[in-house]
Design an enzyme around this catalytic site. Sequence first.
Site, PDB file in Angstrom:
ATOM      1  N   GLU A 173       1.629  -4.581  -4.610  1.00 48.74           N
ATOM      2  CA  GLU A 173       1.151  -4.474  -3.236  1.00 48.74           C
ATOM      3  C   GLU A 173       2.042  -5.324  -2.318  1.00 48.74           C
ATOM      4  OE1 GLU A 173      -3.025  -5.369  -0.801  1.00 48.74           O
ATOM      5  OE2 GLU A 173      -2.579  -6.458  -2.661  1.00 48.74           O
ATOM      6  N   LYS A 184      -4.698   1.635   2.462  1.00 48.43           N
ATOM      7  CA  LYS A 184      -5.730   0.903   1.718  1.00 48.43           C
ATOM      8  C   LYS A 184      -7.089   1.050   2.395  1.00 48.43           C
ATOM      9  CE  LYS A 184      -6.523  -3.809  -0.095  1.00 48.43           C
ATOM     10  NZ  LYS A 184      -5.978  -5.191  -0.051  1.00 48.43           N
ATOM     11  N   CYS A 209      -5.130  -2.769  -4.717  1.00 48.32           N
ATOM     12  CA  CYS A 209      -5.759  -4.067  -4.937  1.00 48.32           C
ATOM     13  C   CYS A 209      -7.288  -4.064  -4.849  1.00 48.32           C
ATOM     14  CB  CYS A 209      -5.145  -5.089  -3.978  1.00 48.32           C
ATOM     15  SG  CYS A 209      -5.331  -6.812  -4.526  1.00 48.32           S
TER      16      CYS A 209
END
Length: 258
Positions: free
Chosen positions: A43, A109, A143
Site C-alpha cells: 500500500e 480504498k 489494508c
Amino acid sequence: MQDSLNVTIIQTHLAWENPIENRSHFDTLLKSLKDTHLVVLPEMFTTGFTMNAEQASEISEGETLAWLQQWAKRINAAITGSVAVNENGNYYNRLYFVYPDGSFKTYDKKHLFTLANEHHTYNAGKERLIVEYLGWKICPLVCYDLRFPVWARNTEDYDALIYVANWPKIRTHAWDTLLKARAIENISYCIGVNRIGLDGNGYEYVGHSAVYNTLGELVSSEELETDLLQTVTLEKSHINKTRSHLKFLQDRDAFTLK
C-alpha cells in the site's frame, strides 16, 4: 487461460514521502524478475502511509502510473499496488492494476483507517473491483479492508484476493489471522503484501506478507520480517478440488449492500 499463475510478492522498507527514492528502490528489485505473471507491491508504495496528501500525492495518471506501465511491459507481467493520488482536489488511496500491455484498472480504498484519521484526508471508494487476467478472477483490496469480510465476500467466484498494506507491528496477529480467515471463508487464494521498517510517524512494520491457499494453509515462506521477494504459484486445480469437495459457497446467504 492459465491453469497456474505465478505471483511475486515484494515486502520491503519504504522511504517516507519520497516517490523518487521508492521507485528507484523498486527498480532494483524488479529488474531481477523473470517467469512471473503478477507482481504485488505494498500500500502507498511510493510514500508510506502518509496523511500529508497535499504534498505527497500525485495526479491520478501521473509519474507512478507511467512507471508501473513501463515495468509491466518490460517484464511482461501485471503489477498492482496503491498510491496517494489527487483527482480534481480530492485525494484517494488508489490501487492500480496494470496489465502487461499498459492498460489498467483502479480501485479506491473503501474502508478508510479512522484510527489514523485517513477518512479526514482521503475519499472512500464505493465500488469493488474484480480483475480478469489470464483466465483468473482477482479481487484486489487495500489494508483496512481486511477487517470487513462482507466487502470481500466471494459472490463472483473469484480465484484470489489481494490485500496491499501498511499494517503495523502492534496488530500483526490480526493480520495473520484475518488473511487466513478471508482465504477459508471465500475458498480462494488470499495474498497479503505488507511493508517493513519505520515510517515517518515512528510506527514499525514487520511484514508477514503471505500467500494462503483455499484451506488457509501458508504456501509462501514462513512469516518473515525482513526483505522478501518471492514468487508463488497458484493452481486452478487446487481451487477446483476444494470447491468441488467443500461446496460452502453454494450455501452463502443472499443480501445486498447499501
